[in-house]
Design a protein around this motif. Structure first.
Motif, PDB file in Angstrom:
ATOM      1  N   MET A   1     -11.717  -0.294  -9.310  1.00  0.00           N
ATOM      2  CA  MET A   1     -10.956   0.871  -7.368  1.00  0.00           C
ATOM      3  C   MET A   1     -11.188  -0.604  -6.536  1.00  0.00           C
ATOM      4  SD  MET A   1     -11.995   4.446  -5.999  1.00  0.00           S
ATOM      5  CE  MET A   1     -10.583   4.951  -6.146  1.00  0.00           C
ATOM      6  N   ALA A   2      -9.137   0.044  -6.187  1.00  0.00           N
ATOM      7  CA  ALA A   2      -9.527  -1.361  -5.255  1.00  0.00           C
ATOM      8  C   ALA A   2     -10.140  -0.903  -3.921  1.00  0.00           C
ATOM      9  CB  ALA A   2      -8.096  -1.070  -4.888  1.00  0.00           C
ATOM     10  N   VAL A   3     -10.687  -1.473  -3.223  1.00  0.00           N
ATOM     11  CA  VAL A   3     -10.848  -1.814  -1.617  1.00  0.00           C
ATOM     12  C   VAL A   3      -9.754  -1.704  -0.850  1.00  0.00           C
ATOM     13  CG1 VAL A   3     -13.527  -2.153  -2.702  1.00  0.00           C
ATOM     14  CG2 VAL A   3     -11.844  -3.858  -1.455  1.00  0.00           C
ATOM     15  N   ILE A   4      -8.952  -2.883  -0.862  1.00  0.00           N
ATOM     16  CA  ILE A   4      -7.895  -2.699   0.001  1.00  0.00           C
ATOM     17  C   ILE A   4      -6.504  -2.055  -1.052  1.00  0.00           C
ATOM     18  CG2 ILE A   4      -8.847  -4.115   1.383  1.00  0.00           C
ATOM     19  CD1 ILE A   4      -6.852  -6.261   0.060  1.00  0.00           C
ATOM     20  N   LYS A   5      -5.653  -1.432  -0.218  1.00  0.00           N
ATOM     21  CA  LYS A   5      -4.170  -0.628  -1.217  1.00  0.00           C
ATOM     22  C   LYS A   5      -3.597  -2.438  -1.206  1.00  0.00           C
ATOM     23  CE  LYS A   5      -0.526   1.712  -0.461  1.00  0.00           C
ATOM     24  NZ  LYS A   5       0.397   2.322   0.947  1.00  0.00           N
ATOM     25  N   ALA A   6      -2.987  -2.843  -2.781  1.00  0.00           N
ATOM     26  CA  ALA A   6      -2.845  -3.638  -3.052  1.00  0.00           C
ATOM     27  C   ALA A   6      -1.625  -3.913  -4.142  1.00  0.00           C
ATOM     28  CB  ALA A   6      -3.754  -4.656  -3.226  1.00  0.00           C
ATOM     29  N   ASN A   7      -0.260  -4.399  -3.907  1.00  0.00           N
ATOM     30  CA  ASN A   7       0.581  -3.639  -4.948  1.00  0.00           C
ATOM     31  C   ASN A   7       0.295  -4.832  -5.825  1.00  0.00           C
ATOM     32  OD1 ASN A   7       2.649  -5.503  -3.814  1.00  0.00           O
ATOM     33  ND2 ASN A   7       3.449  -3.830  -3.260  1.00  0.00           N
ATOM     34  N   SER A   8       0.921  -5.165  -7.159  1.00  0.00           N
ATOM     35  CA  SER A   8       1.044  -6.356  -7.260  1.00  0.00           C
ATOM     36  C   SER A   8       1.818  -8.093  -6.813  1.00  0.00           C
ATOM     37  CB  SER A   8       2.340  -6.513  -8.711  1.00  0.00           C
ATOM     38  OG  SER A   8       3.094  -6.070  -8.712  1.00  0.00           O
ATOM     39  N   GLU A   9       2.241  -8.004  -6.170  1.00  0.00           N
ATOM     40  CA  GLU A   9       2.824  -9.252  -4.994  1.00  0.00           C
ATOM     41  C   GLU A   9       2.598  -9.446  -4.231  1.00  0.00           C
ATOM     42  OE1 GLU A   9       5.739 -10.636  -4.617  1.00  0.00           O
ATOM     43  OE2 GLU A   9       6.378  -9.961  -6.852  1.00  0.00           O
ATOM     44  N   ASP A  10       0.995  -8.463  -3.627  1.00  0.00           N
ATOM     45  CA  ASP A  10       0.140  -8.957  -3.122  1.00  0.00           C
ATOM     46  C   ASP A  10      -1.467  -9.475  -3.826  1.00  0.00           C
ATOM     47  OD1 ASP A  10       1.348  -7.237  -0.885  1.00  0.00           O
ATOM     48  OD2 ASP A  10       0.323  -5.023  -1.323  1.00  0.00           O
ATOM     49  N   VAL A  11      -1.325  -8.797  -5.021  1.00  0.00           N
ATOM     50  CA  VAL A  11      -1.978  -9.779  -5.316  1.00  0.00           C
ATOM     51  C   VAL A  11      -2.212 -11.095  -5.615  1.00  0.00           C
ATOM     52  CG1 VAL A  11      -2.725  -9.690  -7.673  1.00  0.00           C
ATOM     53  CG2 VAL A  11      -3.916  -7.586  -6.795  1.00  0.00           C
ATOM     54  N   ARG A  12      -0.585 -11.550  -6.227  1.00  0.00           N
ATOM     55  CA  ARG A  12      -0.320 -12.812  -6.499  1.00  0.00           C
ATOM     56  C   ARG A  12       0.129 -13.273  -5.162  1.00  0.00           C
ATOM     57  NH1 ARG A  12       3.453 -10.455  -9.785  1.00  0.00           N
ATOM     58  NH2 ARG A  12       5.077  -9.608  -8.696  1.00  0.00           N
ATOM     59  N   LEU A  13       0.351 -12.940  -4.252  1.00  0.00           N
ATOM     60  CA  LEU A  13      -0.124 -13.504  -2.907  1.00  0.00           C
ATOM     61  C   LEU A  13      -1.693 -13.674  -2.836  1.00  0.00           C
ATOM     62  CD1 LEU A  13       1.076 -14.931  -0.380  1.00  0.00           C
ATOM     63  CD2 LEU A  13       0.943 -12.345   0.865  1.00  0.00           C
ATOM     64  N   LEU A  14      -1.647 -13.533  -3.169  1.00  0.00           N
ATOM     65  CA  LEU A  14      -3.313 -13.332  -2.594  1.00  0.00           C
ATOM     66  C   LEU A  14      -4.150 -14.657  -3.471  1.00  0.00           C
ATOM     67  CD1 LEU A  14      -6.715 -12.963  -1.256  1.00  0.00           C
ATOM     68  CD2 LEU A  14      -6.649 -10.583  -2.751  1.00  0.00           C
ATOM     69  N   ALA A  15      -3.632 -14.371  -4.703  1.00  0.00           N
ATOM     70  CA  ALA A  15      -3.836 -14.977  -5.800  1.00  0.00           C
ATOM     71  C   ALA A  15      -3.413 -17.156  -5.635  1.00  0.00           C
ATOM     72  CB  ALA A  15      -3.415 -15.490  -7.210  1.00  0.00           C
ATOM     73  N   ARG A  16      -2.333 -17.048  -4.926  1.00  0.00           N
ATOM     74  CA  ARG A  16      -1.652 -18.342  -4.251  1.00  0.00           C
ATOM     75  C   ARG A  16      -2.925 -18.546  -3.277  1.00  0.00           C
ATOM     76  NH1 ARG A  16       3.375 -16.112  -3.358  1.00  0.00           N
ATOM     77  NH2 ARG A  16       3.633 -18.135  -1.400  1.00  0.00           N
ATOM     78  N   LEU A  17      -2.989 -17.754  -2.708  1.00  0.00           N
ATOM     79  CA  LEU A  17      -3.983 -18.062  -1.276  1.00  0.00           C
ATOM     80  C   LEU A  17      -5.631 -18.977  -1.506  1.00  0.00           C
ATOM     81  CD1 LEU A  17      -4.558 -18.237   2.327  1.00  0.00           C
ATOM     82  CD2 LEU A  17      -5.723 -16.227   1.668  1.00  0.00           C
TER      83      LEU A  17
END
Length: 140
Positions: A1-17
């Motif tokens: 279960m996610a600990v922060i609100k994150a959609n697929s774009e958010d996950v990709r942005l975090l992955a790039r970071l």
């Protein structure tokens, strides 16, 4: 279960970071960068008050990450990076970044504190620093 609100774009942005900040540190190093990012969203404390979204966290200026200032950050996230980012969004924590809000790569040894924040440890080239529970209970 996610600990922060994150959609697929958010996950990709975090992955790039994560990739841009720590690819040379391997999967564990990338997970630790992800921990720091998620903690900044969870924290709502110190330098990260009102950082509530992935976009705000990644592009925070001043006081944010260096990666968005580099071209490498803007490459498409790989599937393996996305899987790592999902693990962090889902709450996986990796010591010494478990509660960390900051990290940097010093020339030599890690200092005991950095801007009054306690050193929680080193992984390869990066030193991690965490707030106290009193200053930032949301990351604990």
């Amino acid at each position: 279960m996610a600990v922060i609100k994150a959609n697929s774009e958010d996950v990709r942005l975090l992955a790039r970071l994560m990739r841009a900040e720590a690819e040379g540190e391997g999967e564990l190093g990338m997970l630790m960068v992800g921990n720091v990012g998620v903690n900044r969203i969870l924290g709502n404390c110190l330098d990260f008050r009102d950082i509530r979204t992935m976009n705000q966290m990644v592009f925070q200026s001043p006081g944010g990450f260096e990666a968005p200032q580099k071209g490498y950050f803007y490459q498409r996230a790989r599937d393996s990076d996305i899987r790592l980012a999902r693990r962090v969004v889902n709450g996986e924590r990796t010591w010494p970044a478990s509660n960390a809000l900051w990290f940097f790569r010093p020339e030599g040894e890690c200092p005991g504190t950095w801007y009054n924040q306690q050193n929680t440890g080193r992984f390869k080239a990066h030193c991690f620093f965490s707030p106290t529970f009193e200053n930032c209970p949301s990351v604990f």
